[in-house]
Design an enzyme around this catalytic site. Structure first.
Site, PDB file in Angstrom:
ATOM      1  N   ASP A  32       5.132 -11.764  -3.467  1.00 23.70           N
ATOM      2  CA  ASP A  32       5.552 -10.850  -2.396  1.00 23.70           C
ATOM      3  C   ASP A  32       6.690 -11.479  -1.597  1.00 23.70           C
ATOM      4  O   ASP A  32       6.637 -12.674  -1.271  1.00 23.70           O
ATOM      5  CB  ASP A  32       4.333 -10.563  -1.501  1.00 23.70           C
ATOM      6  CG  ASP A  32       4.544  -9.367  -0.597  1.00 23.70           C
ATOM      7  OD1 ASP A  32       5.511  -9.389   0.196  1.00 23.70           O
ATOM      8  OD2 ASP A  32       3.747  -8.429  -0.663  1.00 23.70           O
ATOM      9  N   ASN A  88      -3.773  -0.894  -0.681  1.00 21.67           N
ATOM     10  CA  ASN A  88      -3.605   0.167   0.312  1.00 21.67           C
ATOM     11  C   ASN A  88      -3.292   1.504  -0.352  1.00 21.67           C
ATOM     12  O   ASN A  88      -2.450   1.570  -1.247  1.00 21.67           O
ATOM     13  CB  ASN A  88      -2.462  -0.194   1.263  1.00 21.67           C
ATOM     14  CG  ASN A  88      -2.723  -1.492   2.018  1.00 21.67           C
ATOM     15  OD1 ASN A  88      -3.868  -1.792   2.352  1.00 21.67           O
ATOM     16  ND2 ASN A  88      -1.684  -2.268   2.270  1.00 21.67           N
ATOM     17  N   GLN A  95      -0.006   1.663   3.344  1.00 21.57           N
ATOM     18  CA  GLN A  95       0.819   1.613   2.120  1.00 21.57           C
ATOM     19  C   GLN A  95       2.273   1.916   2.476  1.00 21.57           C
ATOM     20  O   GLN A  95       2.566   2.905   3.163  1.00 21.57           O
ATOM     21  CB  GLN A  95       0.314   2.644   1.096  1.00 21.57           C
ATOM     22  CG  GLN A  95       1.029   2.531  -0.251  1.00 21.57           C
ATOM     23  CD  GLN A  95       0.476   3.482  -1.315  1.00 21.57           C
ATOM     24  OE1 GLN A  95      -0.352   4.352  -1.032  1.00 21.57           O
ATOM     25  NE2 GLN A  95       0.946   3.333  -2.539  1.00 21.57           N
ATOM     26  N   HIS A 101      -0.132  -0.893  -6.317  1.00 11.59           N
ATOM     27  CA  HIS A 101      -0.080  -2.352  -6.439  1.00 11.59           C
ATOM     28  C   HIS A 101      -1.323  -2.941  -5.788  1.00 11.59           C
ATOM     29  O   HIS A 101      -1.879  -2.377  -4.857  1.00 11.59           O
ATOM     30  CB  HIS A 101       1.182  -2.935  -5.802  1.00 11.59           C
ATOM     31  CG  HIS A 101       1.418  -2.474  -4.395  1.00 11.59           C
ATOM     32  ND1 HIS A 101       1.969  -1.242  -4.113  1.00 11.59           N
ATOM     33  CD2 HIS A 101       1.171  -3.055  -3.209  1.00 11.59           C
ATOM     34  CE1 HIS A 101       2.058  -1.096  -2.797  1.00 11.59           C
ATOM     35  NE2 HIS A 101       1.559  -2.180  -2.226  1.00 11.59           N
ATOM     36  N   HIS A 103      -2.621  -6.390  -3.935  1.00 15.91           N
ATOM     37  CA  HIS A 103      -2.246  -7.666  -3.343  1.00 15.91           C
ATOM     38  C   HIS A 103      -3.299  -8.715  -3.715  1.00 15.91           C
ATOM     39  O   HIS A 103      -4.506  -8.440  -3.626  1.00 15.91           O
ATOM     40  CB  HIS A 103      -2.251  -7.584  -1.807  1.00 15.91           C
ATOM     41  CG  HIS A 103      -1.269  -6.610  -1.225  1.00 15.91           C
ATOM     42  ND1 HIS A 103      -0.086  -6.998  -0.657  1.00 15.91           N
ATOM     43  CD2 HIS A 103      -1.306  -5.256  -1.096  1.00 15.91           C
ATOM     44  CE1 HIS A 103       0.559  -5.940  -0.190  1.00 15.91           C
ATOM     45  NE2 HIS A 103      -0.162  -4.862  -0.447  1.00 15.91           N
TER      46      HIS A 103
HETATM   47  P1  AMP Z   1       1.938  -2.139   0.878  1.00 14.15           P
HETATM   48  O1  AMP Z   1       2.098  -2.209   2.371  1.00 14.15           O
HETATM   49  O2  AMP Z   1       0.536  -2.304   0.407  1.00 14.15           O
HETATM   50  O3  AMP Z   1       2.621  -0.907   0.291  1.00 14.15           O
HETATM   51  O4  AMP Z   1       2.680  -3.425   0.328  1.00 14.15           O
HETATM   52  C1  AMP Z   1       4.005  -3.470  -0.038  1.00 14.15           C
HETATM   53  C2  AMP Z   1       4.325  -4.943  -0.202  1.00 14.15           C
HETATM   54  O5  AMP Z   1       5.471  -5.053  -1.013  1.00 14.15           O
HETATM   55  C3  AMP Z   1       4.637  -5.681   1.116  1.00 14.15           C
HETATM   56  O6  AMP Z   1       3.743  -6.795   1.235  1.00 14.15           O
HETATM   57  C4  AMP Z   1       6.085  -6.107   0.949  1.00 14.15           C
HETATM   58  O7  AMP Z   1       6.333  -7.376   1.519  1.00 14.15           O
HETATM   59  C5  AMP Z   1       6.247  -6.133  -0.544  1.00 14.15           C
HETATM   60  N1  AMP Z   1       7.597  -5.878  -1.059  1.00 14.15           N
HETATM   61  C6  AMP Z   1       8.407  -4.854  -0.765  1.00 14.15           C
HETATM   62  N2  AMP Z   1       9.556  -4.924  -1.480  1.00 14.15           N
HETATM   63  C7  AMP Z   1       9.434  -6.032  -2.261  1.00 14.15           C
HETATM   64  C8  AMP Z   1      10.282  -6.657  -3.233  1.00 14.15           C
HETATM   65  N3  AMP Z   1      11.481  -6.171  -3.533  1.00 14.15           N
HETATM   66  N4  AMP Z   1       9.833  -7.787  -3.841  1.00 14.15           N
HETATM   67  C9  AMP Z   1       8.616  -8.305  -3.532  1.00 14.15           C
HETATM   68  N5  AMP Z   1       7.776  -7.751  -2.639  1.00 14.15           N
HETATM   69  C10 AMP Z   1       8.177  -6.646  -1.998  1.00 14.15           C
END
Ligand code: AMP
Ligand code: ZN
Length: 139
Positions: A32, A88, A95, A101, A103
């Site tokens: 992440d 999420n 989300q 995805h 985590h």
């Molecule tokens: P969520 O809030 O569950 O949708 O999580 C999205 C996650 O994606 C967050 O923890 C972000 O930091 C991560 N994220 C967003 N864009 C990228 C990216 N380009 N590369 C790696 N992680 C990302």
């Protein structure tokens, strides 16, 4: 099954580079960019599913086993004491990227407190009513 404008489709399929820790035919696992702790990873299916409700059964059956494999590797390589799985669904749940995805968040002794809540205190009657209302939709 990709969506043109989806950043995680692009990352999962290798069109945008990311720090990849695991890849097979169906999944890519990346670090992440805004980690909750050192080594925070995201399991991304290569096919596009908006969230858990959209995930097909074959993919969902594999996600948990893959999360265990990643968690076990983190414990050995990073020395974390445990890990959280967070997934999420929907904006109200936090989300922000609408491509399913999972985590995998390493947890360290004395590390920051997270994934926590203030416990409520529902009455037995409230719990019974809630249980009935959810059970009806599962029948
Ligand atoms: P969520 O809030 O569950 O949708 O999580 C999205 C996650 O994606 C967050 O923890 C972000 O930091 C991560 N994220 C967003 N864009 C990228 C990216 N380009 N590369 C790696 N992680 C990302
Ligand atoms: Zn996608």
């Amino acid at each position: 099954m990709r969506e043109e404008t989806c950043i995680f489709c692009k990352i999962a399929n290798g069109d945008i580079p990311a720090a990849t820790i695991y890849e097979d035919e169906q999944f890519r696992v990346i670090l992440d960019l805004g980690p909750a702790s050192k080594g925070h990873a995201l399991i991304l299916p290569k096919n596009h599913f908006a969230d858990l409700l959209a995930l097909d059964e074959e993919t969902s059956a594999k996600v948990l086993a893959l999360a265990a494999k990643i968690g076990a590797a983190m414990k050995k390589s990073l020395g974390c004491a445990g890990f959280n799985l967070v997934q999420n669904n929907g904006e109200a749940a936090g989300q922000t990227v609408f491509h399913f995805h999972m985590h995998v968040i390493p947890r360290y002794e004395g590390g920051p407190k997270m994934v926590s809540w203030e416990p409520g205190a529902p009455s037995g009657e409230e719990l019974a009513e809630l249980a009935e209302s959810i059970k009806k939709e599962l029948a």
